[in-house]
Scaffold this motif. Structure first.
Motif, PDB file in Angstrom:
ATOM      1  N   THR A 132      29.460  37.368  47.632  1.00 21.98           N
ATOM      2  CA  THR A 132      29.587  38.772  47.200  1.00 21.98           C
ATOM      3  C   THR A 132      30.816  39.425  47.819  1.00 21.98           C
ATOM      4  N   ALA A 133      31.547  38.690  48.651  1.00 19.06           N
ATOM      5  CA  ALA A 133      32.680  39.253  49.391  1.00 19.06           C
ATOM      6  C   ALA A 133      33.896  39.470  48.486  1.00 19.06           C
ATOM      7  N   TRP A 134      34.733  40.442  48.887  1.00 19.11           N
ATOM      8  CA  TRP A 134      36.024  40.682  48.252  1.00 19.11           C
ATOM      9  C   TRP A 134      37.095  40.480  49.325  1.00 19.11           C
ATOM     10  N   PRO A 135      37.539  39.232  49.540  1.00 18.39           N
ATOM     11  CA  PRO A 135      38.543  38.982  50.575  1.00 18.39           C
ATOM     12  C   PRO A 135      39.834  39.739  50.291  1.00 18.39           C
ATOM     13  N   ASN A 136      40.458  40.198  51.366  1.00  9.86           N
ATOM     14  CA  ASN A 136      41.708  40.970  51.248  1.00  9.86           C
ATOM     15  C   ASN A 136      42.803  40.255  52.023  1.00  9.86           C
ATOM     16  N   TRP A 137      44.008  40.757  51.894  1.00  4.49           N
ATOM     17  CA  TRP A 137      45.123  40.277  52.711  1.00  4.49           C
ATOM     18  C   TRP A 137      44.942  40.734  54.141  1.00  4.49           C
ATOM     19  N   ARG A 138      45.534  40.006  55.088  1.00  3.66           N
ATOM     20  CA  ARG A 138      45.479  40.419  56.477  1.00  3.66           C
ATOM     21  C   ARG A 138      46.180  41.774  56.644  1.00  3.66           C
ATOM     22  N   GLU A 139      45.715  42.533  57.596  1.00  2.00           N
ATOM     23  CA  GLU A 139      46.361  43.807  57.898  1.00  2.00           C
ATOM     24  C   GLU A 139      47.824  43.543  58.258  1.00  2.00           C
ATOM     25  N   GLY A 140      48.734  44.270  57.610  1.00  2.00           N
ATOM     26  CA  GLY A 140      50.162  44.108  57.873  1.00  2.00           C
ATOM     27  C   GLY A 140      50.861  43.147  56.934  1.00  2.00           C
ATOM     28  N   ASP A 141      50.091  42.360  56.137  1.00  4.97           N
ATOM     29  CA  ASP A 141      50.724  41.474  55.174  1.00  4.97           C
ATOM     30  C   ASP A 141      51.410  42.308  54.096  1.00  4.97           C
ATOM     31  N   GLU A 142      52.490  41.757  53.519  1.00  4.93           N
ATOM     32  CA  GLU A 142      53.283  42.544  52.568  1.00  4.93           C
ATOM     33  C   GLU A 142      52.533  42.868  51.285  1.00  4.93           C
ATOM     34  N   ASN A 186      50.310  40.844  32.506  1.00  2.00           N
ATOM     35  CA  ASN A 186      49.413  41.118  31.379  1.00  2.00           C
ATOM     36  C   ASN A 186      48.115  40.330  31.566  1.00  2.00           C
ATOM     37  N   PRO A 187      47.367  40.618  32.614  1.00  2.00           N
ATOM     38  CA  PRO A 187      46.199  39.781  32.925  1.00  2.00           C
ATOM     39  C   PRO A 187      45.097  39.911  31.881  1.00  2.00           C
ATOM     40  N   VAL A 188      44.570  38.777  31.458  1.00  2.00           N
ATOM     41  CA  VAL A 188      43.426  38.785  30.540  1.00  2.00           C
ATOM     42  C   VAL A 188      42.193  39.315  31.268  1.00  2.00           C
ATOM     43  N   PHE A 189      42.050  38.930  32.521  1.00  2.00           N
ATOM     44  CA  PHE A 189      40.958  39.413  33.364  1.00  2.00           C
ATOM     45  C   PHE A 189      41.578  40.322  34.418  1.00  2.00           C
ATOM     46  N   PRO A 190      41.175  41.597  34.483  1.00  2.00           N
ATOM     47  CA  PRO A 190      41.844  42.544  35.390  1.00  2.00           C
ATOM     48  C   PRO A 190      41.942  42.003  36.812  1.00  2.00           C
ATOM     49  N   LEU A 191      43.107  42.155  37.414  1.00  2.00           N
ATOM     50  CA  LEU A 191      43.317  41.609  38.758  1.00  2.00           C
ATOM     51  C   LEU A 191      42.416  42.282  39.775  1.00  2.00           C
ATOM     52  N   GLU A 192      42.104  43.568  39.572  1.00  2.00           N
ATOM     53  CA  GLU A 192      41.221  44.249  40.520  1.00  2.00           C
ATOM     54  C   GLU A 192      39.776  43.779  40.378  1.00  2.00           C
ATOM     55  N   GLN A 193      39.454  43.051  39.307  1.00  2.00           N
ATOM     56  CA  GLN A 193      38.131  42.452  39.147  1.00  2.00           C
ATOM     57  C   GLN A 193      38.167  40.946  39.415  1.00  2.00           C
ATOM     58  N   THR A 194      39.325  40.447  39.850  1.00  2.00           N
ATOM     59  CA  THR A 194      39.463  39.038  40.208  1.00  2.00           C
ATOM     60  C   THR A 194      39.414  38.908  41.721  1.00  2.00           C
ATOM     61  N   VAL A 195      38.520  38.077  42.207  1.00  2.00           N
ATOM     62  CA  VAL A 195      38.251  37.970  43.642  1.00  2.00           C
ATOM     63  C   VAL A 195      39.415  37.310  44.376  1.00  2.00           C
ATOM     64  N   CYS A 246      42.636  48.546  44.445  1.00  2.00           N
ATOM     65  CA  CYS A 246      41.189  48.649  44.647  1.00  2.00           C
ATOM     66  C   CYS A 246      40.743  50.102  44.701  1.00  2.00           C
ATOM     67  N   THR A 247      41.550  50.957  45.293  1.00  2.00           N
ATOM     68  CA  THR A 247      41.217  52.378  45.368  1.00  2.00           C
ATOM     69  C   THR A 247      41.157  52.993  43.975  1.00  2.00           C
ATOM     70  N   ALA A 248      42.054  52.560  43.104  1.00  2.00           N
ATOM     71  CA  ALA A 248      42.120  53.126  41.756  1.00  2.00           C
ATOM     72  C   ALA A 248      41.082  52.524  40.814  1.00  2.00           C
ATOM     73  N   ALA A 249      40.539  51.349  41.164  1.00  2.00           N
ATOM     74  CA  ALA A 249      39.631  50.644  40.265  1.00  2.00           C
ATOM     75  C   ALA A 249      38.265  51.299  40.228  1.00  2.00           C
ATOM     76  N   GLU A 250      37.657  51.320  39.040  1.00  2.00           N
ATOM     77  CA  GLU A 250      36.295  51.836  38.900  1.00  2.00           C
ATOM     78  C   GLU A 250      35.268  50.778  39.276  1.00  2.00           C
ATOM     79  N   GLY A 251      35.626  49.532  39.121  1.00  2.00           N
ATOM     80  CA  GLY A 251      34.751  48.435  39.498  1.00  2.00           C
ATOM     81  C   GLY A 251      35.571  47.325  40.112  1.00  2.00           C
ATOM     82  N   GLY A 252      34.904  46.330  40.674  1.00  2.00           N
ATOM     83  CA  GLY A 252      35.638  45.223  41.271  1.00  2.00           C
ATOM     84  C   GLY A 252      35.901  45.460  42.739  1.00  2.00           C
ATOM     85  N   CYS A 253      37.113  45.094  43.190  1.00  2.00           N
ATOM     86  CA  CYS A 253      37.404  45.122  44.616  1.00  2.00           C
ATOM     87  C   CYS A 253      37.347  46.515  45.205  1.00  2.00           C
TER      88      CYS A 253
END
Length: 562
Positions: free
Chosen positions: A536-546, A396-405, A555-562
């Motif tokens: 301004t970067a949006w760091p991601n998990w390494r390729e292959g990380d779970e 139940n994030p107060v700040f959307p996780l897809e908008q959290t860096v 991020c694909t579903a988000a309208e803004g953020g990552c």
């Protein structure tokens, strides 16, 4: 907090700069800005730690008078530091909790090939219900051996392939298929445990598969703890975040059996545990119907109560709807030794220090002025009862996780003195490591190899509640290579703390503590938070990380953020 001696995976040197930096693993370039570190008040650290760990706060157990004093004090300190209320004008996020206590356990009865076997609760098996129901009653549930109980589409791995688990009970191996590897190479990161190896994941996946029950086979080496730990942890009250439907979507029973018990069950079913375990390590393993059933029953007493997460924020100027998260748990164990002369577990190190760090860092950031992104300071409840406050926030994030860096977790700062290195729990999982390397270089500190990646410590503190939902998180601990005394002194400090203070009445404030190592760590935490907030970067998990797939989907579903 689970105390451990752990150091970081080797980190290549990388100078911090204010231009795009090539990611160490070949991912998209990141801009990692230089930042200046202001004075961070050690007096604030001392005062907040001293206060929170005083007897007046009664060990900070959620749901007690100690909680009321703690959260009121944190609001006072957050406001004094210059923060604003973080939850739509409120300092609090209510965390509804439920405590379920099982009792009157019947034996675990197994029927296989005409043979009936009864196993005693505690010595042979343990089990609990995640459901808020007065009675758990499992009758003749078919047993299915599902190997490591993993469903990982990104790895082409599904231990449940082709089986309908409705009404059935999964028999599951602990850890993941690579745990015996000597290196970090393999489908599941070699000897370094992935989340797929944690018991929490195994129960979650069994529930998603529709199973009635899930039983993990305990084995000391791949579990990294003995049966006594399981027995003590899974008997008595179990606390959970309250869930819609009272946990009706969970399995009816989650439990463990001794390895010898599992061997007896499989032998009676015409199978060999060692042979099936070997087969389960190979991709393409198919679940095995054991031709056996289990039955058991027990009663459940439930109690509901509410606790609080405390949230403060420093709004950003350029991109205020993008957030950088700092987390620490405020709670501890309360009156842990009733009847003794000193009955309070004060939790000075664990985790009054981490909570004080939230206040000191907030104060420093506020004095430096707002960053481009918003800075969030989250003091969570009920970590000691199973990461419950952070789990509730993650769901139940107060700040959307897809908008959290991304974020940094602080759990039990080291009072061992200054160190040449730092401990990074779960290194090389995400691009946040590039920010960490830049910060370490600026601080003239290093990372050192992780001697126990198979223990899976990354999955045992509050950052994990966010990570498993896709948010990149760092968990940075104090160093082991001390300036005064080297690694021998570092190990001696850890051993002494673990033996004399960890989760005991001995974890008390000491006016003679050396805070110079904490000062080092605070500088590092400040750099990390400020770098993320000015980038301004949006760091991601390494390729292959779970967790990469989860973040990518969000991020694909988000309208803004990552």
């Amino acid at each position: 907090m689970i105390r451990h001696i752990l150091t970081a995976g080797a980190l290549a040197a990388l100078a911090a700069c204010n231009v795009a930096v090539e990611d160490q693993q070949g991912d998209a370039a990141l801009d990692i800005p230089e930042v200046q570190v202001p004075e961070i008040s050690i007096e604030t650290m001392k005062e907040v730690t001293r206060t929170l760990s005083s007897d007046e706060f009664e060990g900070r157990l959620p749901g007690t008078a100690g909680e009321a004093k703690t959260v009121a004090y944190l609001v006072e300190q957050f406001a004094k530091a210059g923060l604003q209320p973080g939850n739509n004008g409120s300092w609090f996020q209510e965390v509804p909790l439920v405590e379920i206590t099982g009792r009157d356990f019947a034996p675990l009865t197994v029927k296989a090939d005409g043979e009936t076997m009864d196993f005693d609760f505690g010595d042979d098996w343990v089990g609990v219900s995640y459901r808020e129901t007065p009675t758990t009653d499992i009758e003749n549930s078919e047993l299915v051996f599902v190997g490591y109980g993993i469903n990982a589409p990104e790895k082409g791995w599904n231990d449940y392939e082709g089986v309908d688990m409705t009404g059935k009970t999964a028999v599951i191996l602990i850890n993941d298929p690579d745990y015996e590897a000597e290196t970090l190479d393999g489908d599941f990161n070699g000897k370094a445990m992935t989340y797929y190896g944690r018991w929490t994941y195994k129960y979650e996946e069994a529930a998603r598969q529709g199973a009635t029950g899930a039983i993990i086979v305990h084995d000391t080496y791949p579990a990294s703890y003995g049966w006594t730990t399981v027995q003590n942890s899974w008997s008595g009250p179990q606390a959970y975040a309250q869930r819609e439907g009272g946990g009706a979507d969970q399995t009816a029973m989650n439990g463990w059996v001794q390895k010898g018990v599992a061997e007896r069950i499989l032998t009676a079913s015409g199978h060999d545990l060692a042979e099936l375990s070997a087969a389960a390590k190979r991709k393409g393993f198919k679940p095995v119907d054991l031709g056996a059933t289990i039955s058991t029953s027990f009663n459940n007493d439930s109690r509901t109560f509410s606790s609080k997460n405390v949230i403060g924020m420093l709004p950003g100027t350029a991109r205020p709807d993008e957030y950088v998260l700092h987390t620490a748990h405020w709670d501890h164990l309360g009156r842990c030794a009733p009847g003794e002369a000193d009955e309070i577990c004060n939790g000075a190190v664990d985790n009054a220090t981490g909570t004080a760090a939230l206040v000191a860092l907030a104060e420093a950031h506020a004095k430096a002025g707002a960053a481009d992104r918003s800075l969030v300071f989250l003091a969570v409840t009920a970590e000691e009862q199973g990461l419950l406050g952070s789990e509730y926030y993650g769901a139940n994030p107060v700040f959307p996780l897809e908008q959290t860096v991304g974020g940094v977790n602080m759990d039990a700062l080291s009072l061992a003195g200054p160190a040449k290195d730092v401990t990074v729990v779960g290194p090389d999982k995400s691009q946040l490591d590039d920010f960490l390397t830049a910060a370490l270089t600026a601080e003239k500190r290093t990372g050192t190899p992780n001697p126990s990646p198979e223990a899976g410590y990354y999955y045992r503190s509050d950052h994990f509640s966010m990570a498993k939902r896709g948010l990149p998180m760092l968990y940075v601990d104090g160093g082991q290579d001390l300036v005064d005394g080297g690694t021998a002194a570092g190990e001696a400090y850890e051993t002494r703390y673990r033996d004399e203070a960890y989760h005991a009445v001995g974890d008390e404030y000491d006016e003679n503590w050396d805070w110079s190592g904490v000062e080092q760590d605070l500088r590092l935490f400040y750099r990390l938070g400020r770098m993320m907030a000015m980038s301004t970067a949006w760091p991601n998990w390494r390729e292959g990380d779970e967790f990469r797939r989860i973040r990518d989907e969000a991020c694909t579903a988000a309208e803004g953020g990552c």
